[in-house]
Design an enzyme around this catalytic site. Structure first.
Site, PDB file in Angstrom:
ATOM      1  CE  LYS A 196      -1.833   2.809   2.737  1.00 48.09           C
ATOM      2  NZ  LYS A 196      -1.761   4.045   1.921  1.00 48.09           N
ATOM      3  CD  GLU A 271      13.408   0.373   9.185  1.00 50.42           C
ATOM      4  OE1 GLU A 271      13.966   1.343   9.707  1.00 50.42           O
ATOM      5  OE2 GLU A 271      13.843  -0.786   9.278  1.00 50.42           O
ATOM      6  CB  CYS A 305      13.343   8.580   8.092  1.00 52.85           C
ATOM      7  SG  CYS A 305      14.380   7.590   7.025  1.00 52.85           S
ATOM      8  CD  GLU A 401      10.336  12.613  11.596  1.00 52.40           C
ATOM      9  OE1 GLU A 401       9.202  12.148  11.805  1.00 52.40           O
ATOM     10  OE2 GLU A 401      11.212  12.002  10.971  1.00 52.40           O
TER      11      GLU A 401
HETATM   12  P1  NAD Z   1       2.418   8.254   7.996  1.00 53.59           P
HETATM   13  O1  NAD Z   1       2.739   7.397   9.144  1.00 53.59           O
HETATM   14  O2  NAD Z   1       1.358   9.259   8.132  1.00 53.59           O
HETATM   15  O3  NAD Z   1       2.017   7.377   6.722  1.00 53.59           O
HETATM   16  C1  NAD Z   1       2.829   6.325   6.267  1.00 53.59           C
HETATM   17  C2  NAD Z   1       1.964   5.278   5.603  1.00 53.59           C
HETATM   18  O4  NAD Z   1       1.074   4.750   6.569  1.00 53.59           O
HETATM   19  C3  NAD Z   1       1.093   5.796   4.460  1.00 53.59           C
HETATM   20  O5  NAD Z   1       1.026   4.802   3.454  1.00 53.59           O
HETATM   21  C4  NAD Z   1      -0.260   5.961   5.119  1.00 53.59           C
HETATM   22  O6  NAD Z   1      -1.337   5.850   4.209  1.00 53.59           O
HETATM   23  C5  NAD Z   1      -0.263   4.798   6.084  1.00 53.59           C
HETATM   24  N1  NAD Z   1      -1.155   4.966   7.240  1.00 53.59           N
HETATM   25  C6  NAD Z   1      -1.559   6.124   7.830  1.00 53.59           C
HETATM   26  N2  NAD Z   1      -2.390   5.842   8.866  1.00 53.59           N
HETATM   27  C7  NAD Z   1      -2.497   4.506   8.929  1.00 53.59           C
HETATM   28  C8  NAD Z   1      -3.197   3.607   9.785  1.00 53.59           C
HETATM   29  N3  NAD Z   1      -3.944   4.040  10.787  1.00 53.59           N
HETATM   30  N4  NAD Z   1      -3.074   2.279   9.577  1.00 53.59           N
HETATM   31  C9  NAD Z   1      -2.288   1.811   8.590  1.00 53.59           C
HETATM   32  N5  NAD Z   1      -1.629   2.607   7.724  1.00 53.59           N
HETATM   33  C10 NAD Z   1      -1.711   3.942   7.898  1.00 53.59           C
HETATM   34  O7  NAD Z   1       3.826   8.900   7.616  1.00 53.59           O
HETATM   35  P2  NAD Z   1       4.137   9.947   6.473  1.00 53.59           P
HETATM   36  O8  NAD Z   1       3.733  11.296   6.955  1.00 53.59           O
HETATM   37  O9  NAD Z   1       3.595   9.446   5.181  1.00 53.59           O
HETATM   38  O10 NAD Z   1       5.726   9.812   6.387  1.00 53.59           O
HETATM   39  C11 NAD Z   1       6.584  10.567   7.134  1.00 53.59           C
HETATM   40  C12 NAD Z   1       7.156   9.742   8.275  1.00 53.59           C
HETATM   41  O11 NAD Z   1       7.811   8.574   7.772  1.00 53.59           O
HETATM   42  C13 NAD Z   1       8.216  10.497   9.021  1.00 53.59           C
HETATM   43  O12 NAD Z   1       8.020  10.341  10.404  1.00 53.59           O
HETATM   44  C14 NAD Z   1       9.513   9.837   8.589  1.00 53.59           C
HETATM   45  O13 NAD Z   1      10.560   9.971   9.486  1.00 53.59           O
HETATM   46  C15 NAD Z   1       9.078   8.426   8.396  1.00 53.59           C
HETATM   47  N6  NAD Z   1      10.015   7.697   7.532  1.00 53.59           N
HETATM   48  C16 NAD Z   1      10.828   6.737   8.098  1.00 53.59           C
HETATM   49  C17 NAD Z   1      11.768   6.056   7.331  1.00 53.59           C
HETATM   50  C18 NAD Z   1      12.677   5.017   7.941  1.00 53.59           C
HETATM   51  O14 NAD Z   1      13.237   4.208   7.215  1.00 53.59           O
HETATM   52  N7  NAD Z   1      12.859   4.990   9.241  1.00 53.59           N
HETATM   53  C19 NAD Z   1      11.868   6.327   5.971  1.00 53.59           C
HETATM   54  C20 NAD Z   1      11.028   7.298   5.425  1.00 53.59           C
HETATM   55  C21 NAD Z   1      10.096   7.960   6.228  1.00 53.59           C
END
Ligand code: NAD
Length: 497
Positions: A196, A271, A305, A401
């Site tokens: 997804k 992650e 991230c 963050e």
């Molecule tokens: P997010 O957590 O809002 O969304 C990430 C994914 O989760 C999306 O596909 C979203 O549709 C899905 N999602 C949202 N709510 C959900 C739920 N209740 N149940 C299941 N899935 C759900 O994050 P974002 O704003 O898209 O991304 C930014 C974050 O990602 C930052 O905190 C960043 O640090 C982190 N990130 C981490 C890494 C790593 O490798 N550690 C890499 C890239 C980004």
């Protein structure tokens, strides 16, 4: 889209086609018929629509993955053939690298030129690296004792088997790369996958699905469901047919996914977010360190991230280093990522632009000094590269963050203080140390509480090195041999001879 900025004809036709999800080898609309739109962050305009999957679509995709996983075509496929398929997929991505980069640019806002040499190339490299693992998955033969059966003989061994159906949920900052970090080990080990993509960035996942089919994978081995996190993401998280969840995204959502996974004892790797320190020691090559610290935070608009979003500089050099970083920031051209002269694109969304701007405003209200940047503008979702000084370590700007091009900087006096400031944060994804004192660096490395430490570089990733976080930055690792462990289960076998 900017009419004056050229894109490949195949990118244009990909954008104008009716987008569908890939489930069980078929291109499908959502069962409900609902769609959702996504935007070009450089203009704010709607770029297209994709199916908005519900729990029903997710269930269909998980069942298709289960069927593919159980089917002999995939389950009996030899490691060498799984390796060759991954190589074939990587070759197809290389063929279409420019198109993938343009789609990533249009959908995410990042520079197309950078996406082609970074995002797409790193994704290809990660698949080729994981292709090599397909033929190197090993169990063990164990000389067992069984003291209660002294007169019998046994043969004991351990098998490493594919974990089953994998549910992968990714963020929008590196849509293709994050998907490939999950797809690579899943397909190398013989799992089946339901991906997804993020709500904002479905395009390259759909292009990837097209290439997976062209590579010749059996139907259902790779499925993509487009939809919101609240509907499709949550349904995938809760689905009892999923054996492993792998998630890249925010710590907040990661915690929810981790808790939901435990209801079904679904294996899970997370992650998550970061607030990574960049530590500049007084003996470092200070110009190189300033350039490195600038790129550590401003690359990908700070939406990384492991971005170096907290800067600690030895006090006597603090002002000079900050002046150098501000000079670099002020010289960066902001604009549409299709323009190769642009150094920084927009943030992903209006929401993210507001969120990042609100942190900068918080800094102003607090009386911190904005050393450069601070403004946001449109059309599109731009925020100028910003450096904030005169801020306390305990402030939210330093502890939370921000996920944008905002650097907070604090001076330190000695190594112990640098280590203590670096560790004084709930996250632990990465850290960089800029220094030429090898002994001091080696003494600092074990004291830093983070999954990666870079020396005289930052956010430098290699598929052979595990990547993941300490503390609130996550659970488990991606890449390297560690990833193979996370996509397999161990089975102990004991044969009485
Ligand atoms: P997010 O957590 O809002 O969304 C990430 C994914 O989760 C999306 O596909 C979203 O549709 C899905 N999602 C949202 N709510 C959900 C739920 N209740 N149940 C299941 N899935 C759900 O994050 P974002 O704003 O898209 O991304 C930014 C974050 O990602 C930052 O905190 C960043 O640090 C982190 N990130 C981490 C890494 C790593 O490798 N550690 C890499 C890239 C980004």
């Amino acid at each position: 889209m900017h009419a004056d900025l050229p894109i490949l004809p195949q990118t244009r036709s990909f954008l104008t086609r009716q987008q569908k999800m890939l489930i069980g080898g078929q291109w499908l609309d959502a069962a409900s018929g609902q769609t959702m739109s996504f935007r070009n962050p450089a203009t704010g305009e709607v770029l297209g629509e994709v199916p908005s999957a519900s729990a029903e679509d997710v269930d269909r995709a998980v069942r298709a993955a289960r069927q593919a996983f159980d089917d002999s075509t995939w389950s009996r496929m030899r490691p060498r053939e799984r390796q060759n398929l991954l190589w074939r997929l990587a070759d197809l991505m290389e063929r279409d690298a420019q198109q993938l980069a343009e789609l990533e640019c249009l959908n995410n806002g990042k520079s197309a030129a950078v996406a082609q040499v970074m995002d797409v190339q790193l994704a290809i490299d990660s698949l080729r690296y994981m292709a090599g693992w397909a033929t190197k998955i090993e169990g063990a033969s164990v000389d067992v004792s069984l003291p209660l059966m002294p007169n019998d003989q046994f043969h004991g061994y351990i098998r490493r088997e594919p974990i089953g159906v994998v549910g992968a949920i990714v963020a929008w900052n590196f849509p293709l790369l994050l998907a490939c970090w999950k797809l690579g080990p899943a397909l190398a080990t013989g799992c089946a996958l339901v991906l997804k993509p993020a709500d904002e960035t479905p395009l390259t996942a759909l292009k990837l699905a097209e290439l997976v089919m062209e590579a010749g994978y059996p139907d259902g081995v790779f499925n993509v469901v487009t939809g919101t996190g609240l509907n499709a993401g949550a349904a995938l998280t809760r689905h009892p047919g999923v054996n492993k969840l792998t998630f890249t995204g925010s710590t907040e959502v990661g915690k929810q996914i981790g808790k939901a996974a435990m209801d079904n004892m679904t294996r899970v790797t997370l992650e998550l977010g970061g607030k990574s320190p960049t530590i500049v020691m007084g003996d470092a090559d200070l110009q190189q360190a300033a350039a490195g610290a600038a790129s550590a935070i401003f690359f990908n608009q700070g939406q990384v991230c492991c971005a170096g979003s907290r800067l600690y500089v030895q006090r006597k050099h603090f002002d000079n280093v900050i002046a150098d970083i501000a000079g670099i920031a002020n010289g960066m051209k902001l604009g549409n990522g299709l323009d190769p002269s642009v150094a920084m694109g927009p943030l992903i969304s209006a929401r993210q632009q507001e969120r990042v701007s609100s942190y900068i405003e918080m800094g102003r209200e607090l009386g911190a000094t904005i050393a450069c940047g601070g403004e946001s503008f449109g059309p599109g979702y731009f925020v100028k590269p910003t450096v904030i000084v005169d801020v306390d370590q305990q402030h939210r700007l330093v502890q939370e963050e921000i996920f944008g091009p905002v650097l907070v900087a604090i001076p330190f006096d000695d190594i112990d203080e640098a280590v203590s400031l670096a560790n004084d944060n709930p996250y632990g994804l990465g850290a960089s140390i800029w220094s030429n004192d090898l002994g001091a660096v080696h003494r600092m490395i074990p004291r830093i509480r983070s999954g990666s430490v870079w020396v005289n570089c930052h956010s430098a990733l290699d598929p052979a090195l595990p990547f993941g976080g300490y503390k609130l930055s996550g659970v488990g690792r991606e890449m390297g041999a560690a990833a193979i462990d996370h996509y397999t289960e161990l089975k102990s076998v004991l044969i009485k001879l």
